[in-house]
Write a protein that holds these residues in place. Structure first.
Motif, mmCIF file in Angstrom:
data_model
loop_
_atom_site.group_PDB
_atom_site.id
_atom_site.type_symbol
_atom_site.label_atom_id
_atom_site.label_comp_id
_atom_site.label_asym_id
_atom_site.label_seq_id
_atom_site.Cartn_x
_atom_site.Cartn_y
_atom_site.Cartn_z
ATOM 1 N N ASP A 57 -9.754 5.526 0.108
ATOM 2 C CA ASP A 57 -11.119 5.071 -0.137
ATOM 3 C C ASP A 57 -11.112 4.242 -1.411
ATOM 4 N N PRO A 58 -12.247 3.680 -1.833
ATOM 5 C CA PRO A 58 -12.226 2.801 -3.004
ATOM 6 C C PRO A 58 -11.764 3.463 -4.294
ATOM 7 N N TYR A 59 -11.792 4.784 -4.381
ATOM 8 C CA TYR A 59 -11.360 5.480 -5.580
ATOM 9 C C TYR A 59 -9.929 6.006 -5.479
ATOM 10 N N PHE A 60 -9.483 6.376 -4.296
ATOM 11 C CA PHE A 60 -8.135 6.927 -4.105
ATOM 12 C C PHE A 60 -7.309 5.878 -3.378
ATOM 13 N N SER A 61 -6.749 4.951 -4.167
ATOM 14 C CA SER A 61 -6.097 3.769 -3.605
ATOM 15 C C SER A 61 -5.030 3.309 -4.594
ATOM 16 N N VAL A 62 -3.760 3.607 -4.302
ATOM 17 C CA VAL A 62 -2.653 3.363 -5.224
ATOM 18 C C VAL A 62 -1.665 2.398 -4.573
ATOM 19 N N TRP A 63 -1.222 1.388 -5.352
ATOM 20 C CA TRP A 63 -0.412 0.296 -4.824
ATOM 21 C C TRP A 63 0.790 0.016 -5.718
ATOM 22 N N SER A 64 1.814 -0.581 -5.122
ATOM 23 C CA SER A 64 2.905 -1.202 -5.869
ATOM 24 C C SER A 64 2.695 -2.705 -5.813
ATOM 25 N N MET A 65 2.710 -3.365 -6.974
ATOM 26 C CA MET A 65 2.364 -4.786 -7.021
ATOM 27 C C MET A 65 3.548 -5.654 -7.435
ATOM 28 N N THR A 66 4.763 -5.174 -7.152
ATOM 29 C CA THR A 66 5.975 -5.945 -7.401
ATOM 30 C C THR A 66 6.887 -5.843 -6.182
ATOM 31 N N ASP A 67 7.909 -6.678 -6.163
ATOM 32 C CA ASP A 67 8.818 -6.705 -5.013
ATOM 33 C C ASP A 67 9.486 -5.358 -4.783
ATOM 34 N N THR A 68 9.854 -4.682 -5.886
ATOM 35 C CA THR A 68 10.521 -3.394 -5.771
ATOM 36 C C THR A 68 9.595 -2.295 -6.261
ATOM 37 N N LEU A 69 9.825 -1.098 -5.765
ATOM 38 C CA LEU A 69 9.002 0.041 -6.161
ATOM 39 C C LEU A 69 9.254 0.421 -7.617
ATOM 40 N N THR A 77 9.166 7.623 2.076
ATOM 41 C CA THR A 77 8.108 7.223 3.000
ATOM 42 C C THR A 77 6.754 7.715 2.505
ATOM 43 N N PHE A 78 5.801 6.783 2.425
ATOM 44 C CA PHE A 78 4.403 7.116 2.177
ATOM 45 C C PHE A 78 3.671 7.026 3.521
ATOM 46 N N PHE A 79 3.090 8.129 3.946
ATOM 47 C CA PHE A 79 2.425 8.184 5.253
ATOM 48 C C PHE A 79 0.969 8.599 5.065
ATOM 49 N N THR A 80 0.075 7.668 5.346
ATOM 50 C CA THR A 80 -1.361 7.938 5.328
ATOM 51 C C THR A 80 -1.862 7.882 6.761
ATOM 52 N N PRO A 81 -2.283 9.013 7.340
ATOM 53 C CA PRO A 81 -2.696 9.022 8.753
ATOM 54 C C PRO A 81 -4.072 8.383 8.969
ATOM 55 N N ALA A 82 -4.122 7.072 8.741
ATOM 56 C CA ALA A 82 -5.374 6.325 8.896
ATOM 57 C C ALA A 82 -5.588 6.016 10.377
ATOM 58 N N LEU A 83 -5.899 7.052 11.133
ATOM 59 C CA LEU A 83 -6.087 6.947 12.579
ATOM 60 C C LEU A 83 -7.579 6.875 12.867
ATOM 61 N N LEU A 84 -8.034 5.705 13.253
ATOM 62 C CA LEU A 84 -9.465 5.439 13.333
ATOM 63 C C LEU A 84 -10.167 6.222 14.431
ATOM 64 N N GLN A 85 -9.425 6.746 15.377
ATOM 65 C CA GLN A 85 -10.078 7.403 16.505
ATOM 66 C C GLN A 85 -10.335 8.893 16.276
ATOM 67 N N ASN A 86 -9.907 9.413 15.144
ATOM 68 C CA ASN A 86 -10.188 10.807 14.818
ATOM 69 C C ASN A 86 -10.802 10.853 13.423
ATOM 70 N N LEU A 87 -12.095 11.106 13.359
ATOM 71 C CA LEU A 87 -12.814 10.986 12.101
ATOM 72 C C LEU A 87 -12.434 12.065 11.105
ATOM 73 N N ASP A 88 -12.120 13.256 11.568
ATOM 74 C CA ASP A 88 -11.677 14.302 10.646
ATOM 75 C C ASP A 88 -10.382 13.905 9.949
ATOM 76 N N ILE A 89 -9.429 13.426 10.717
ATOM 77 C CA ILE A 89 -8.151 13.016 10.142
ATOM 78 C C ILE A 89 -8.356 11.816 9.226
ATOM 79 N N LEU A 90 -9.170 10.865 9.659
ATOM 80 C CA LEU A 90 -9.413 9.669 8.862
ATOM 81 C C LEU A 90 -10.034 10.021 7.518
ATOM 82 N N SER A 91 -10.953 10.978 7.500
ATOM 83 C CA SER A 91 -11.654 11.308 6.263
ATOM 84 C C SER A 91 -10.860 12.243 5.369
ATOM 85 N N PRO A 117 0.823 -1.210 0.000
ATOM 86 C CA PRO A 117 0.000 0.000 0.000
ATOM 87 C C PRO A 117 0.856 1.259 0.000
ATOM 88 N N LEU A 118 0.527 2.187 -0.905
ATOM 89 C CA LEU A 118 1.231 3.462 -0.977
ATOM 90 C C LEU A 118 0.307 4.605 -0.570
#
Length: 721
Positions: free
Chosen positions: A48-60, A125-139, A43-44
């Motif tokens: 959400d289901p539309y904004f979801s970008v991945w690397s699908m090989t061993d190396t970037l 570094t790819f940093f997505t602040p997926a912190l479930l306890q703060n809905l503003d940050i999560l969204s 995961p990079l």
């Protein structure tokens, strides 16, 4: 979870292969990190289901980055070191040498790559602040991309970083026309791209990407940077290390034919042993995200009128604070997962973390109430599928029950409408992102291909689990007539189910389904528990008694020697009775220990190379159900017996896609499904640890749900006067 292969790479360079593998394992255990691992996809950017970008090989650099569906959405990264250009992300331009990738690390909220070339060490570094306890940050739809460069050979090196993003990020079909432009906020220079048509919420389905709203590449004004919006940006950088001085202005153009790249170049100057750090923000904003019962809903972060400009300003101002907060969360949840299930289990769970969350969209109802809609990825694209909500529930019950309530509430609201004619619960609310009514099976028209016992049982169990986690019965009280209708249906029909589909609908219809019967029995007891909490004591006693009386009948109908059958009328069969896990988690004490003890002992004789088959009909399995079944184990040794082959599969399986939950236990090949929210179900082992669950649940209940104002910024995220 930490995937760190650098130490192992060093050891393998100085030792024999066999000895180094053993030594790496010992070193990893001693240092509290994981042995070398290879996720099926990395995961990079996961929002959400539309904004979801991945690397699908061993190396970037092994392939171009892709949307979870597999469609290319290329982010291309280059670096110029002393006049020589290398790739650090993407396959193109393939004539450019890739940096040597030393390691990759995945934690719940971070993905970190380490590279080296020409005396320079580069950390990305790819940093997505997926912190479930703060809905503003999560969204908030922002991922931070950070670089750190330093010299490793004692010399200074002239370094310039480069990143470009293809306009394919903003279209569903490559030929769609796009427009682009640049804007400035108080703290950022922003490059944006989107379709020229902007047909908001105009289509629904599964294999689709968003084609309304805008993608943004935001560069802090404090960074020395050059930006460009032209198709020739990359070629110019390759030739000269600079960017074109003019942007392309002839638009709209097809995204795949001549449209501008969004590009940034970041000169680092002469890099020495002192690390140099830069960062940018990537974001995708859409003013309307979901249509629920024909009302268009905004993303949760927009509920009070926050503008895109203000949101990006706020995200930039909070970057340092959020990174520290998320890093602390990563360490704590990783330690907890290791403590409750061991290192292999923690690896699987944390690989699933961002995927489970990113299969949802958090929006605000017209009164500001948070609603959380799941997309049934890589299936039929349904929205708010109840038997997808059920397996994904553990991650939300553990880390923020409010998010499970935000999933259940829309389904209960729909079921309470006169238009829902059936005495059982709905299967879904439509096809993502249009939640206007059930589309699966007979929908509102007929009972054909409905899942009456499955969905009714799911919602009764989840509402009761939610009531216990939140410490209130608000949801149950508000929708008590619907819950009562479904409980009565299960009392009449649940013990011995008629021919019907269950959540494992890919296996077809099945009558007398023993595992489905378990769900019905537990759901009745959950309804009884809710009645007790609502002081409806006579009802509680009646339904509890009914549930208890069904158990010996179930045992008599299903027992066959040393195990229990797939269906009451099918001798010589077996199946995972994963639904039994709620008997343990909710302390229902319905089924005697001899049932799950016998089943677990029998399952251990059926394990294949990569896991436990779902049942006797085929070699395929479901990842979520395997771990629910394993959670029935009373000892860590027995639990690990089921986890070890799953861990092996995750690292060796041939299907390079975001974690699939449906695969062959002998070959490891994906049967179907990928990037689905149901992988949140692997957190069930942590949820079963009552002390740990209570810690996280209490923290969620006592944490502010929304973002506090940022010092120095006003309510709109602009500099305060």
């Amino acid at each position: 979870m930490k995937i760190d292969s650098a130490r192992c790479l060093f050891l393998r360079s100085v030792t024999s292969a066999w000895f180094s593998i053993v030594l790496c394992g010992l070193l990893s255990s001693a240092l509290g990190v994981f042995a070398q691992t290879r996720p099926p996809a990395t995961p990079l950017i996961t929002h959400d289901p539309y904004f979801s970008v991945w690397s699908m090989t061993d190396t970037l650099t092994g392939s171009n980055t892709r949307h979870w569906t597999g469609t290319e959405q290329p982010f291309t990264g280059l670096v110029r070191i002393d006049g020589h250009v290398f790739r650090w992300m993407g396959r193109d331009p393939d004539e450019t040498l890739p940096l040597q990738q030393l390691s990759s690390t995945i934690t719940p909220t971070h993905t970190v790559y380490k590279f080296e070339a020409s005396g320079v060490h580069l950390t990305v570094t790819f940093f997505t602040p997926a912190l479930l306890q703060n809905l503003d940050i999560l969204s908030r739809p922002v991922t931070y991309l950070t670089w750190q460069a330093q010299a490793t050979d004692g010399h200074a090196h002239k370094v310039t970083l480069y990143l470009d993003v293809s306009p394919l990020i903003a279209v569903n079909i490559q030929q769609q026309k796009v427009i682009w432009g640049r804007q400035r906020t108080q703290s950022l220079q922003v490059l944006s791209v989107g379709t020229s048509s902007q047909n908001v919420l105009h289509q629904s389905g599964d294999d689709m990407r968003i084609d309304w709203g805008y993608f943004h590449l935001a560069i802090p004004t404090t960074e020395q940077a050059f930006t460009s919006e032209t198709a020739s940006a990359r070629d110019t950088f390759l030739r000269s290390g600079t960017l074109p001085v003019s942007d392309d202005m002839d638009m709209p153009l097809p995204a795949d034919q001549g449209a501008a790249l969004l590009a940034v170049a970041l000169p680092l100057g002469n890099v020495t042993a002192v690390p140099v750090t830069r960062h940018v923000l990537v974001s995708y904003t859409d003013n309307f995200s979901i249509e629920f019962l024909h009302r268009r809903l905004r993303p949760y972060w927009q509920r009070n009128g926050l503008t895109t400009q203000a949101m990006l300003n706020r995200a930039e101002a909070q970057y340092g604070h959020l990174d520290k907060q998320a890093t602390a969360f990563d360490k704590e949840i990783t330690a907890d997962l290791q403590q409750t299930g061991g290192a292999d289990y923690a690896y699987i769970a944390i690989l699933a973390y961002r995927q489970a969350i990113a299969a949802h969209k958090l929006v605000a109802d017209i009164d500001g109430t948070p609603l959380f809609f799941a997309k049934e990825n890589f299936s039929n694209g349904c929205i708010s599928t109840v038997d997808v909500m059920y397996p994904s529930a553990p991650i939300f019950l553990l880390l923020n029950p409010r998010l499970l309530e935000a999933q259940i509430r829309p389904v209960l609201e729909y079921a309470a409408l006169p238009r829902w004619p059936w005495p059982f619960a709905p299967h879904d609310l439509g096809r993502y992102p249009l939640a206007n009514g059930q589309v699966y099976g007979g929908g509102e028209r007929s009972e054909i291909d409905q899942m009456p016992i499955e969905e009714s049982g799911n919602l009764l169990i989840l509402v009761d689990a939610l009531s216990r986690a939140e410490g209130n019965t608000n949801l149950a009280e508000q929708y008590w007539p619907q819950l009562t209708k479904w409980a009565e249906y299960l009392r009449r029909n649940g013990l011995d189910p008629k021919n019907q589909l269950s959540t494992d609908d890919f296996a077809g219809h099945l009558a007398h389904n023993a595992n489905l019967s378990i769900k019905a029995i537990e759901a009745l007891d959950c309804y009884a528990d809710l009645a007790r909490r609502l002081h409806k004591n006579a009802i509680a006693q009646q339904y509890a008694s009914d549930a208890q009386s069904m158990v010996p009948k179930w045992i008599e109908m299903d027992q066959q020697g040393d195990h229990y059958k797939l269906a009451f009328d099918q001798p010589g069969t077996w199946s995972q009775k994963y639904n039994l896990v709620w008997d343990k988690i909710l302390d229902l004490h319905l089924f005697p220990a001899k049932v799950h003890n016998a089943e677990l002992a029998f399952y251990q004789t059926k394990l294949n190379l990569y896991g436990l088959p779902l049942d006797s009909r085929a070699d395929y399995t479901k990842l979520d159900w395997e771990i629910w079944t394993a959670t029935l184990a009373d000892t860590q040794t027995q639990f690990q017996a089921f986890i070890a082959p799953i861990y092996k599969w995750v690292n060796e399986g041939p299907s390079r896609v975001p974690l699939t939950d449906w695969y062959d236990t002998k070959t490891g090949k994906q049967i179907g499904f990928q990037a689905r929210s149901v992988v949140g179900g692997v957190f069930i082992k942590a949820l079963a640890d009552k002390t740990m669950a209570q810690k996280w649940q209490q923290r969620a209940l006592h944490s502010p749900a929304d973002t506090e104002n940022v010092p120095g910024l006003d309510s709109q995220g602009n500099p305060a006067p």
